[in-house]
Design an enzyme around this catalytic site. Structure first.
Site, mmCIF file in Angstrom:
data_model
loop_
_atom_site.group_PDB
_atom_site.id
_atom_site.type_symbol
_atom_site.label_atom_id
_atom_site.label_comp_id
_atom_site.label_asym_id
_atom_site.label_seq_id
_atom_site.Cartn_x
_atom_site.Cartn_y
_atom_site.Cartn_z
ATOM 1 N N GLU A 27 -14.023 14.077 -29.837
ATOM 2 C CA GLU A 27 -14.330 13.265 -30.830
ATOM 3 C C GLU A 27 -14.322 13.989 -32.157
ATOM 4 O O GLU A 27 -15.241 14.699 -32.317
ATOM 5 C CB GLU A 27 -15.727 12.024 -30.641
ATOM 6 C CG GLU A 27 -16.120 11.177 -31.932
ATOM 7 C CD GLU A 27 -17.030 10.426 -31.808
ATOM 8 O OE1 GLU A 27 -17.452 9.532 -32.533
ATOM 9 O OE2 GLU A 27 -17.632 10.273 -30.607
ATOM 10 N N ASP A 49 -13.371 9.905 -43.526
ATOM 11 C CA ASP A 49 -13.544 9.876 -45.023
ATOM 12 C C ASP A 49 -12.040 9.411 -45.485
ATOM 13 O O ASP A 49 -11.166 9.922 -45.721
ATOM 14 C CB ASP A 49 -13.977 11.247 -45.534
ATOM 15 C CG ASP A 49 -14.173 11.126 -46.973
ATOM 16 O OD1 ASP A 49 -13.668 10.325 -47.873
ATOM 17 O OD2 ASP A 49 -15.196 11.895 -47.536
#
Length: 230
Positions: free
Chosen positions: A63, A138
C-alpha cells in the site's frame, strides 16, 4: 531499472509533512518500529527478501501512502493470509498505524519509511507482488500541478512489472479529473487489464478513509479502479 527509465520517473510518492508526534506515537517508534519497520535508506542494495522481513512466505500487498493507518490496519487484520507492506513518509502516520496494529493484534504488517517509487525501482523484484493499493493519492487539482500526480505512465509501468501474473492494482480517488487520468493511464499499460469496463464497484472490504468521508460530505463521488496483471 535502467537510467533512461529513471529519468522518466520524475514523480515521488509523497509531499513533505510535519514530523511532530504524540507520546503514544513516539512510544510506538521506540518499541514497535524495530520489529516491523525499515527506513528506505537502511535497506541493503538489491532485492528485498519479503519472506525474511515477514518471517514467512505469503502473498505480499504493497500500500502506497497509508496515512494515519487505521484502514491499513483493518485491511491487514481481515486478511491474515496476506502480508501487508505499508509505505509512507509521514513518521506520525506510521506511529499511529503501529498503535492501530498493536491494538488489533495485527502481525502480518510491515512498514516502510521512504519513497515508494524508489523502493519499487531498487528493491522490489519483478513479478513479486500480489497487489498494489493506492488510495486517495494527492490530487494536485490545479492544472499546472497535474505533472506532479503519482499516477503517470512510467510509474504504472513500473508497478505492472512488479506485479505477479494475476496480481492487482487497486486505485481510488474522489477527484473526477484524476479518476479519468487514472483510467486512461492504466488502460494504456499493455501489462494490465481492467476488471470492469470502466469503474469498479466500491469493494465492501475497503475501509472508508478520512479523505473518502470528507469527499462524501462535500458531494464528490468516489471512484475505484481494479486492474489485473496478465
Amino acid at each position: 531499472m535502467e537510467t533512461k527509465e529513471r529519468r522518466r520517473l520524475d514523480v515521488v510518492s509523497h509531499v513533505q509533512r510535519s514530523t511532530r508526534m504524540t507520546a503514544g506515537q513516539q512510544r510506538a517508534w521506540a518499541e514497535i518500529w524495530p520489529q516491523i519497520g525499515r527506513r528506505l535508506e537502511e535497506i541493503p542494495a538489491g532485492p528485498v527478501d519479503f519472506s525474511e522481513w515477514f518471517g514467512r512466505t505469503a502473498p505480499v500487498v504493497l500500500e502506497i501512502g497509508s496515512g494515519m493507518g487505521e484502514p491499513t490496519a483493518q485491511l491487514a487484520a481481515t486478511a491474515p493470509e496476506v502480508d501487508h507492506l505499508a509505505a509512507e513518509v509521514y513518521q506520525a502516520g506510521h506511529g499511529q498505524l503501529m498503535l492501530w496494529a498493536e491494538r488489533g493484534g495485527v502481525s502480518n504488517l510491515r512498514l516502510l519509511l521512504g519513497d515508494a517509487v524508489i523502493f519499487l525501482m531498487d528493491h522490489v523484484p519483478a513479478g513479486s507482488l500480489h497487489g498494489v493499493r493506492i488510495y486517495f493519492p494527492d490530487p494536485w487539482p490545479k492544472k499546472r500541478h497535474h505533472k506532479r500526480r503519482l499516477i503517470q505512465p512510467a510509474f504504472v509501468a513500473l508497478i505492472a512489472s512488479r506485479l505477479a501474473p494475476g496480481g492487482t492494482l487497486h486505485l481510488a480517488t474522489d477527484w473526477a479529473h484524476y479518476a479519468d487520468q487514472m483510467l486512461e493511464v492504466c488502460t494504456a499499460e499493455p501489462l494490465l487489464t481492467n476488471q470492469y469496463d470502466t469503474w469498479a464497484p466500491r469493494p465492501d472490504w475497503r475501509p472508508v478513509t478520512k479523505f473518502e468521508s470528507r469527499a462524501h460530505r462535500e458531494g464528490r463521488p468516489t471512484r475505484d479502479l481494479l486492474f489485473t496483471r496478465h
